[in-house]
Design an enzyme around this catalytic site. Structure first.
Site, PDB file in Angstrom:
ATOM      1  N   GLY A  61       0.794  -1.115   0.102  1.00  0.00           N
ATOM      2  CA  GLY A  61       0.019  -0.034  -0.143  1.00  0.00           C
ATOM      3  C   GLY A  61       0.786   1.212   0.045  1.00  0.00           C
ATOM      4  O   GLY A  61       1.941   1.239  -0.350  1.00  0.00           O
ATOM      5  N   THR A  73      -2.706  -2.660   7.262  1.00  0.00           N
ATOM      6  CA  THR A  73      -3.888  -3.171   6.545  1.00  0.00           C
ATOM      7  C   THR A  73      -3.365  -3.883   5.256  1.00  0.00           C
ATOM      8  O   THR A  73      -2.596  -3.359   4.615  1.00  0.00           O
ATOM      9  CB  THR A  73      -4.759  -2.120   6.067  1.00  0.00           C
ATOM     10  OG1 THR A  73      -3.974  -0.871   5.311  1.00  0.00           O
ATOM     11  CG2 THR A  73      -5.605  -1.498   7.163  1.00  0.00           C
ATOM     12  N   ASN A  75      -3.164  -4.714   1.864  1.00  0.00           N
ATOM     13  CA  ASN A  75      -3.897  -4.214   0.605  1.00  0.00           C
ATOM     14  C   ASN A  75      -4.040  -5.134  -0.319  1.00  0.00           C
ATOM     15  O   ASN A  75      -3.062  -6.151  -0.700  1.00  0.00           O
ATOM     16  CB  ASN A  75      -3.281  -2.936   0.209  1.00  0.00           C
ATOM     17  CG  ASN A  75      -3.346  -1.958   1.392  1.00  0.00           C
ATOM     18  OD1 ASN A  75      -2.797  -2.007   2.404  1.00  0.00           O
ATOM     19  ND2 ASN A  75      -3.703  -0.759   0.815  1.00  0.00           N
ATOM     20  N   GLU A 125      -8.620  -2.176   1.978  1.00  0.00           N
ATOM     21  CA  GLU A 125      -7.773  -2.207   3.242  1.00  0.00           C
ATOM     22  C   GLU A 125      -8.140  -3.024   4.377  1.00  0.00           C
ATOM     23  O   GLU A 125      -8.936  -2.695   5.337  1.00  0.00           O
ATOM     24  CB  GLU A 125      -7.409  -0.602   3.789  1.00  0.00           C
ATOM     25  CG  GLU A 125      -7.174   0.246   2.724  1.00  0.00           C
ATOM     26  CD  GLU A 125      -6.022   1.113   2.965  1.00  0.00           C
ATOM     27  OE1 GLU A 125      -5.207   0.641   3.999  1.00  0.00           O
ATOM     28  OE2 GLU A 125      -5.734   1.973   2.091  1.00  0.00           O
ATOM     29  N   HIS A 130      -5.750 -10.103  14.247  1.00  0.00           N
ATOM     30  CA  HIS A 130      -4.704 -11.013  14.954  1.00  0.00           C
ATOM     31  C   HIS A 130      -3.396 -10.611  14.824  1.00  0.00           C
ATOM     32  O   HIS A 130      -3.086  -9.637  14.008  1.00  0.00           O
ATOM     33  CB  HIS A 130      -4.844 -12.335  14.013  1.00  0.00           C
ATOM     34  CG  HIS A 130      -3.843 -13.540  14.482  1.00  0.00           C
ATOM     35  ND1 HIS A 130      -4.234 -14.338  15.387  1.00  0.00           N
ATOM     36  CD2 HIS A 130      -2.499 -13.907  14.159  1.00  0.00           C
ATOM     37  CE1 HIS A 130      -3.209 -15.445  15.551  1.00  0.00           C
ATOM     38  NE2 HIS A 130      -2.187 -15.004  14.733  1.00  0.00           N
ATOM     39  N   TYR A 137       3.446 -10.043   2.842  1.00  0.00           N
ATOM     40  CA  TYR A 137       3.300  -9.653   1.413  1.00  0.00           C
ATOM     41  C   TYR A 137       3.398 -10.890   0.296  1.00  0.00           C
ATOM     42  O   TYR A 137       4.108 -11.766   0.602  1.00  0.00           O
ATOM     43  CB  TYR A 137       4.176  -8.580   1.097  1.00  0.00           C
ATOM     44  CG  TYR A 137       4.306  -7.149   1.808  1.00  0.00           C
ATOM     45  CD1 TYR A 137       3.215  -6.388   1.242  1.00  0.00           C
ATOM     46  CD2 TYR A 137       5.126  -6.787   2.883  1.00  0.00           C
ATOM     47  CE1 TYR A 137       2.885  -5.231   2.005  1.00  0.00           C
ATOM     48  CE2 TYR A 137       4.951  -5.681   3.437  1.00  0.00           C
ATOM     49  CZ  TYR A 137       3.810  -4.965   3.046  1.00  0.00           C
ATOM     50  OH  TYR A 137       3.658  -3.764   3.773  1.00  0.00           O
ATOM     51  N   ARG A 150     -20.070   1.279   8.247  1.00  0.00           N
ATOM     52  CA  ARG A 150     -20.275   2.545   8.295  1.00  0.00           C
ATOM     53  C   ARG A 150     -19.734   3.257   6.953  1.00  0.00           C
ATOM     54  O   ARG A 150     -18.953   2.713   6.475  1.00  0.00           O
ATOM     55  CB  ARG A 150     -19.769   3.566   9.417  1.00  0.00           C
ATOM     56  CG  ARG A 150     -18.192   3.299   9.719  1.00  0.00           C
ATOM     57  CD  ARG A 150     -17.657   4.344  10.785  1.00  0.00           C
ATOM     58  NE  ARG A 150     -16.359   4.037  10.956  1.00  0.00           N
ATOM     59  CZ  ARG A 150     -15.311   4.746  10.215  1.00  0.00           C
ATOM     60  NH1 ARG A 150     -15.541   5.527   9.416  1.00  0.00           N
ATOM     61  NH2 ARG A 150     -13.909   4.335  10.674  1.00  0.00           N
ATOM     62  N   PHE A 155     -11.762  13.136   9.614  1.00  0.00           N
ATOM     63  CA  PHE A 155     -11.977  13.187  11.181  1.00  0.00           C
ATOM     64  C   PHE A 155     -11.018  14.367  11.454  1.00  0.00           C
ATOM     65  O   PHE A 155      -9.932  14.750  10.520  1.00  0.00           O
ATOM     66  CB  PHE A 155     -11.127  11.907  11.769  1.00  0.00           C
ATOM     67  CG  PHE A 155     -11.966  10.624  11.713  1.00  0.00           C
ATOM     68  CD1 PHE A 155     -12.945  10.525  12.502  1.00  0.00           C
ATOM     69  CD2 PHE A 155     -11.984   9.926  10.686  1.00  0.00           C
ATOM     70  CE1 PHE A 155     -13.800   9.589  12.635  1.00  0.00           C
ATOM     71  CE2 PHE A 155     -13.012   8.846  10.431  1.00  0.00           C
ATOM     72  CZ  PHE A 155     -13.845   8.444  11.250  1.00  0.00           C
TER      73      PHE A 155
HETATM   74  P1  ADP Z   1       1.061  -1.053   3.356  1.00  0.00           P
HETATM   75  O1  ADP Z   1       0.891   0.223   2.926  1.00  0.00           O
HETATM   76  O2  ADP Z   1       2.195  -1.786   2.186  1.00  0.00           O
HETATM   77  O3  ADP Z   1      -0.180  -1.959   3.123  1.00  0.00           O
HETATM   78  P2  ADP Z   1       0.938  -1.286   5.971  1.00  0.00           P
HETATM   79  O4  ADP Z   1       1.518  -0.647   6.887  1.00  0.00           O
HETATM   80  O5  ADP Z   1      -0.491  -1.183   6.048  1.00  0.00           O
HETATM   81  O6  ADP Z   1       1.530  -1.317   4.739  1.00  0.00           O
HETATM   82  O7  ADP Z   1       1.141  -2.749   6.861  1.00  0.00           O
HETATM   83  C1  ADP Z   1       0.469  -3.917   6.030  1.00  0.00           C
HETATM   84  C2  ADP Z   1       1.178  -4.917   6.002  1.00  0.00           C
HETATM   85  O8  ADP Z   1       1.483  -5.811   7.385  1.00  0.00           O
HETATM   86  C3  ADP Z   1       0.416  -6.414   5.416  1.00  0.00           C
HETATM   87  O9  ADP Z   1       0.591  -6.310   4.007  1.00  0.00           O
HETATM   88  C4  ADP Z   1       0.920  -7.369   6.196  1.00  0.00           C
HETATM   89  O10 ADP Z   1       2.040  -8.207   5.267  1.00  0.00           O
HETATM   90  C5  ADP Z   1       1.424  -7.155   7.589  1.00  0.00           C
HETATM   91  N1  ADP Z   1       0.787  -7.392   8.261  1.00  0.00           N
HETATM   92  C6  ADP Z   1       1.015  -7.585   9.658  1.00  0.00           C
HETATM   93  N2  ADP Z   1       0.050  -7.914  10.736  1.00  0.00           N
HETATM   94  C7  ADP Z   1      -1.145  -7.580   9.736  1.00  0.00           C
HETATM   95  C8  ADP Z   1      -2.417  -7.526  10.179  1.00  0.00           C
HETATM   96  N3  ADP Z   1      -3.065  -7.910  11.532  1.00  0.00           N
HETATM   97  N4  ADP Z   1      -3.421  -6.927   9.575  1.00  0.00           N
HETATM   98  C9  ADP Z   1      -2.884  -6.832   8.180  1.00  0.00           C
HETATM   99  N5  ADP Z   1      -1.830  -6.707   7.729  1.00  0.00           N
HETATM  100  C10 ADP Z   1      -0.715  -7.113   8.616  1.00  0.00           C
HETATM  101  N1  RBF Z   2      -9.711   6.296   6.431  1.00  0.00           N
HETATM  102  C1  RBF Z   2     -10.130   7.416   6.509  1.00  0.00           C
HETATM  103  O1  RBF Z   2      -9.849   8.219   5.923  1.00  0.00           O
HETATM  104  N2  RBF Z   2     -11.689   7.386   6.924  1.00  0.00           N
HETATM  105  C2  RBF Z   2     -12.004   6.253   7.553  1.00  0.00           C
HETATM  106  O2  RBF Z   2     -13.248   6.383   7.849  1.00  0.00           O
HETATM  107  C3  RBF Z   2     -11.591   5.257   7.563  1.00  0.00           C
HETATM  108  N3  RBF Z   2     -11.964   4.083   8.304  1.00  0.00           N
HETATM  109  C4  RBF Z   2     -11.182   3.011   8.346  1.00  0.00           C
HETATM  110  C5  RBF Z   2     -11.745   1.897   8.802  1.00  0.00           C
HETATM  111  C6  RBF Z   2     -11.224   0.439   9.018  1.00  0.00           C
HETATM  112  C7  RBF Z   2     -11.439  -0.504   9.849  1.00  0.00           C
HETATM  113  C8  RBF Z   2      -9.938   0.636   8.423  1.00  0.00           C
HETATM  114  C9  RBF Z   2      -8.855  -0.745   8.462  1.00  0.00           C
HETATM  115  C10 RBF Z   2      -9.017   1.828   8.001  1.00  0.00           C
HETATM  116  C11 RBF Z   2      -9.942   2.868   7.902  1.00  0.00           C
HETATM  117  N4  RBF Z   2      -9.408   4.028   7.175  1.00  0.00           N
HETATM  118  C12 RBF Z   2     -10.257   5.061   6.937  1.00  0.00           C
HETATM  119  C13 RBF Z   2      -8.437   3.973   6.444  1.00  0.00           C
HETATM  120  C14 RBF Z   2      -6.960   4.336   6.761  1.00  0.00           C
HETATM  121  O3  RBF Z   2      -6.992   5.559   6.597  1.00  0.00           O
HETATM  122  C15 RBF Z   2      -5.883   3.469   5.755  1.00  0.00           C
HETATM  123  O4  RBF Z   2      -6.147   2.123   6.306  1.00  0.00           O
HETATM  124  C16 RBF Z   2      -4.639   3.919   6.092  1.00  0.00           C
HETATM  125  O5  RBF Z   2      -4.465   5.388   5.505  1.00  0.00           O
HETATM  126  C17 RBF Z   2      -3.727   3.294   5.533  1.00  0.00           C
HETATM  127  O6  RBF Z   2      -3.449   3.335   4.137  1.00  0.00           O
HETATM  128 MG    MG Z   3      -1.780  -1.316   4.131  1.00  0.00          MG
END
Ligand code: ADP
Ligand code: RBF
Ligand code: MG
Length: 198
Positions: A61, A73, A75, A125, A130, A137, A150, A155
């Site tokens: 991501g 998250t 992605n 995302e 867990h 990845y 929702r 925010f």
């Molecule tokens: P990106 O922007 O690359 O998605 P993130 O900071 O969102 O980076 O981290 C996501 C990565 O972290 C996932 O691709 C996965 O490899 C790892 N990861 C570790 N624990 C979790 C979790 N509980 N839920 C989702 N991703 C997780």
């Molecule tokens: N991003 C927002 O800008 N607004 C939201 O309401 C919002 N809700 C989220 C709810 C959940 C359950 C998750 C996992 C993410 C949410 N995010 C939201 C996204 C968040 O901004 C994003 O995962 C990070 O920016 C990482 O790319």
């Molecule tokens: Mg992510």
């Protein structure tokens, strides 16, 4: 007559200021706001849906989830899912996640443009509920999405966004124990037999 607008295009709220309310999709219509009887299908803060399915390898991501929010998250690419995604509005959903070689986990996710960050691209995302001790990845991730929580929102601060996502987590964790949702834990789509022969 009171008017609730549901723009068909994203990020176009400003074109509908004449309406009494602008909502993201009909999932967010609250009849009781307008003196009508409420919908009765909401259960413990969630709206059940027929399950829908998305899967693919976990992609990189914007590197923001863990670093900026402390919420990783995993992605998925939106490529190949334009039909499924156009059938489902942007917003916060939940369900079950199957990771090849690891197992099945509860999951809460956002689909959309992350208004707080105003992304140019729609992203998927999923936050797997867990603790993992490593990244995953490129692993195959399959999602069964069973309900809605929702709309995506903006925010006033990072802290309030993070707090809201943790609240979503609690709503999803609790709901997924209800028989209505827990039964999908056994969906065969979650038991991934990898095409790579792992
Ligand atoms: P990106 O922007 O690359 O998605 P993130 O900071 O969102 O980076 O981290 C996501 C990565 O972290 C996932 O691709 C996965 O490899 C790892 N990861 C570790 N624990 C979790 C979790 N509980 N839920 C989702 N991703 C997780
Ligand atoms: N991003 C927002 O800008 N607004 C939201 O309401 C919002 N809700 C989220 C709810 C959940 C359950 C998750 C996992 C993410 C949410 N995010 C939201 C996204 C968040 O901004 C994003 O995962 C990070 O920016 C990482 O790319
Ligand atoms: Mg992510």
């Amino acid at each position: 007559m009171e008017v609730v607008a549901v723009p068909s295009l994203p990020k176009q709220t400003h074109r509908y200021i004449a309406a009494d309310e602008v909502i993201n999709s009909l999932l967010d219509l609250r009849p009781e706001k307008w003196g009508l009887p409420p919908f009765q299908d909401w259960i413990e803060g969630t709206l059940p849906s027929e399950p829908w399915y998305i899967g693919g390898p976990v992609v990189k991501g914007l590197g923001r989830g863990s670093k900026v929010l402390g919420i990783p998250t995993a992605n998925l690419s939106t490529e190949g899912y334009s039909d499924v995604l156009s059938e489902h509005p942007s917003g916060v959903y939940f369900g079950w996640a199957g990771l090849s070689t690891r197992g099945v986990y509860k999951m809460v996710m956002s689909i959309g443009w992350n208004p707080y960050f105003d992304n140019a691209e729609k992203t998927i995302e999923p936050w797997l509920l867990h603790e993992f001790d490593e990244d995953f990845y490129d692993e195959e991730l399959h999602l069964v999405i069973v309900g809605y929580i929702r709309p995506e929102a903006n925010f006033p601060s990072l802290e309030t966004l993070i707090a809201k996502i943790h609240e979503d987590r609690k709503v999803a964790e609790r709901a997924l124990d209800l028989p209505l949702y827990s039964k999908y834990r056994d969906d065969p789509y979650l038991k991934i037999t990898s095409s790579k022969g792992q």
